[in-house]
Design an enzyme around this catalytic site. Structure first.
Site, short mmCIF file in Angstrom:
data_model
loop_
_atom_site.label_atom_id
_atom_site.label_comp_id
_atom_site.label_asym_id
_atom_site.label_seq_id
_atom_site.Cartn_x
_atom_site.Cartn_y
_atom_site.Cartn_z
N ALA A 204 27.21 50.50 -33.93
CA ALA A 204 27.94 50.53 -32.65
C ALA A 204 27.30 49.56 -31.68
O ALA A 204 26.45 48.74 -32.06
CB ALA A 204 27.93 51.94 -32.08
N ASN A 205 27.70 49.59 -30.43
CA ASN A 205 27.07 48.76 -29.38
C ASN A 205 27.01 49.57 -28.09
O ASN A 205 27.44 50.72 -28.04
CB ASN A 205 27.87 47.46 -29.20
CG ASN A 205 29.31 47.74 -28.87
OD1 ASN A 205 29.62 48.29 -27.82
ND2 ASN A 205 30.22 47.41 -29.78
N ARG A 206 26.49 48.97 -27.02
CA ARG A 206 26.19 49.72 -25.80
C ARG A 206 27.38 49.84 -24.84
O ARG A 206 27.23 50.26 -23.71
CB ARG A 206 25.01 49.07 -25.06
CG ARG A 206 23.67 49.27 -25.77
CD ARG A 206 22.49 49.06 -24.84
NE ARG A 206 22.43 47.70 -24.32
CZ ARG A 206 22.67 47.36 -23.07
NH1 ARG A 206 22.99 48.27 -22.17
NH2 ARG A 206 22.58 46.10 -22.69
N SER A 207 28.58 49.49 -25.25
CA SER A 207 29.71 49.58 -24.33
C SER A 207 29.97 51.04 -23.93
O SER A 207 30.09 51.92 -24.78
CB SER A 207 30.97 49.00 -24.99
OG SER A 207 32.09 49.30 -24.19
#
Ligand code: PMT
Length: 403
Positions: A204-207
């Site tokens: 995933a990512n930090r959005s």
């Protein structure tokens, strides 16, 4: 936006503190006026703490308090006057322009929109005197929200309950909006995508979803019919926005394909994963001595690039999350992904971009100079982006008229 909340004396006044909270969640600054009867139902201190401002009542009209001109200052400060709950008495006095207390005096100083949320017994609401006053207010452009049907203070069931607080907040936002996207269909994607590694792990990512949610919220505020397609995010759906949740990039592609049909605008603010594991293990991968050498990744479809085929007539807006060569990289994405507007976002900074409340962007267009939107809250950045979207829509309307 500055909202002046007038609270009248009725049992529904006990909901006023929560209404202040609700308006705060919608980015409104709130100041409160209590009518003489209201403080019996609602503690001024609660409103003072939640609004962060002193609460005004009749005591300010007494000479020597220095508050005689308070109605002038409050009236000029307000972008919107909201009267909630509005009693039959105050509704009638507002309708006929009487000015015999601080709230009604201030109301005559407000030159912006007025929203009234009535609450009273069903018989009072149906009385011809009240009907006439409400009709008179509506004729003057006052928005009347509610009342709802439900149990009343008397224990009876009927029409007269204060409208739901989110509905009141939505009416305030709509009243203050320019309405320049009225009737437009806007699709917005937001948040990250999760790409499964096994049954419990994912890439995933930090959005956080904040940027996309802000665009959806502001577009709805400006009158658009908005569909928000969100990856996993803890945020609540904005008022008046229909939300569809997805998890992976493949699910997001499917949702965008279905929702973009007939859309006037599609904004891809989501941080879609470029790659996903080639296969997700059925259970939880076991820890092995010596480590896990590699996870094979395959490329995800590029949803924004595919939009040119899926929504050829829509204004297509992409983002570019970059840690270096911001403008150059964004310019390449504008061209290669077939977007009309490309929002370049420097994500090397912690004070803007991913998982922050503020943002600062440069919007690239196919024609025309880039437009810089300086650091501010994501709601205001969203409005700046939507101003440019409206410019694109207007240009299309003009060229359709000419040809
Ligand atoms: O959610 P927040 O915490 O508020 O953070 C906001 C944000 C930083 C996520 C947002 O402002 C932002 O920059 N979103 C785009 C993130 C991104 O994926 O950028 P990109 O440069 O990798 O992708 C370029 C564009 O292609 C984007 O519009 C993206 O949605 C789209 N894309 C990317 C990959 C893919 N497979 N399909 C796509 O459609």
């Amino acid at each position: 936006m500055n909202v002046l909340l007038g609270v009248c004396g009725g049992i529904a006044a006990c909901k006023a503190p929560e209404l202040v909270r609700e308006l705060g969640r919608a980015d409104c600054r709130v100041r409160c006026i209590l009518t003489p009867a209201a403080s019996s139902f609602c503690a001024p201190l609660a409103l003072e703490i939640l609004s962060g401002h002193e609460v005004w009542d009749e005591s300010y009209l007494r000479p020597g308090t220095g508050g005689v001109e308070q109605h002038v200052e409050l009236g000029q400060w307000a972008d919107v006057l909201l009267v909630a709950p509005a009693t039959a008495n105050t509704i009638s006095r507002l309708a006929w322009g009487l000015a015999d207390d601080l709230l009604t005096t201030t109301a005559l100083m407000v030159d912006g929109p007025v929203v009234v949320a009535p609450a009273m017994h069903a018989t009072m609401w149906e009385h011809p005197a009240v009907r006439e006053s409400v009709a008179r207010l509506r004729q003057r452009g006052v928005r009347v929200v509610g009342p709802d049907v439900g149990p009343l203070a008397s224990g009876e069931l009927g029409v007269g309950r204060l409208a739901e607080l989110p509905a009141i907040a939505s009416a305030v936002l709509a009243a203050a909006s320019s309405g320049d996207l009225a009737g437009r269909r806007v699709v917005v994607t937001a948040g990250p995508t999760w790409e499964a590694v096994d049954s419990v792990r994912f890439l995933a990512n930090r959005s956080s979803g904040r940027m996309g949610f802000a665009i959806a919220e502001r577009a709805a505020r400006r009158g658009a019919v908005v569909r928000l397609i969100s990856g996993p995010s803890a945020l609540a759906a904005p008022h008046g926005v229909e939300r569809r949740d997805v998890t992976s990039a493949l699910e997001m592609l499917e949702a965008v394909r279905e929702e973009c049909e007939g859309a006037d605008v599609v904004v891809m603010a989501a941080a879609v994963a470029d790659y996903r594991p080639a296969s997700a293990a059925a259970g939880k991968l076991k820890k092995r001595d010596g480590g896990l050498e590699s996870i094979a990744l395959v490329e995800n479809p590029d949803i924004l690039a595919e939009l040119a085929r899926m929504a050829p007539d829509a204004v297509r807006v992409g983002f570019a999350a970059e840690t270096e060569d911001l403008i150059e990289n964004a310019r390449q994405k504008l061209a290669s992904k077939g977007a009309h507007l490309l929002v370049a976002n420097d994500v090397s900074r912690r004070d803007i971009g991913f998982d922050s409340h503020d943002n600062e962007v440069v919007v690239l267009r196919r024609e025309g100079e880039p437009v810089r939107i300086g650091k501010r809250g994501k709601g205001e950045v969203a409005d700046g982006i939507l101003d440019l979207v409206r410019g694109e829509l207007d240009a299309r309307t003009r060229s359709a008229v000419i040809s």
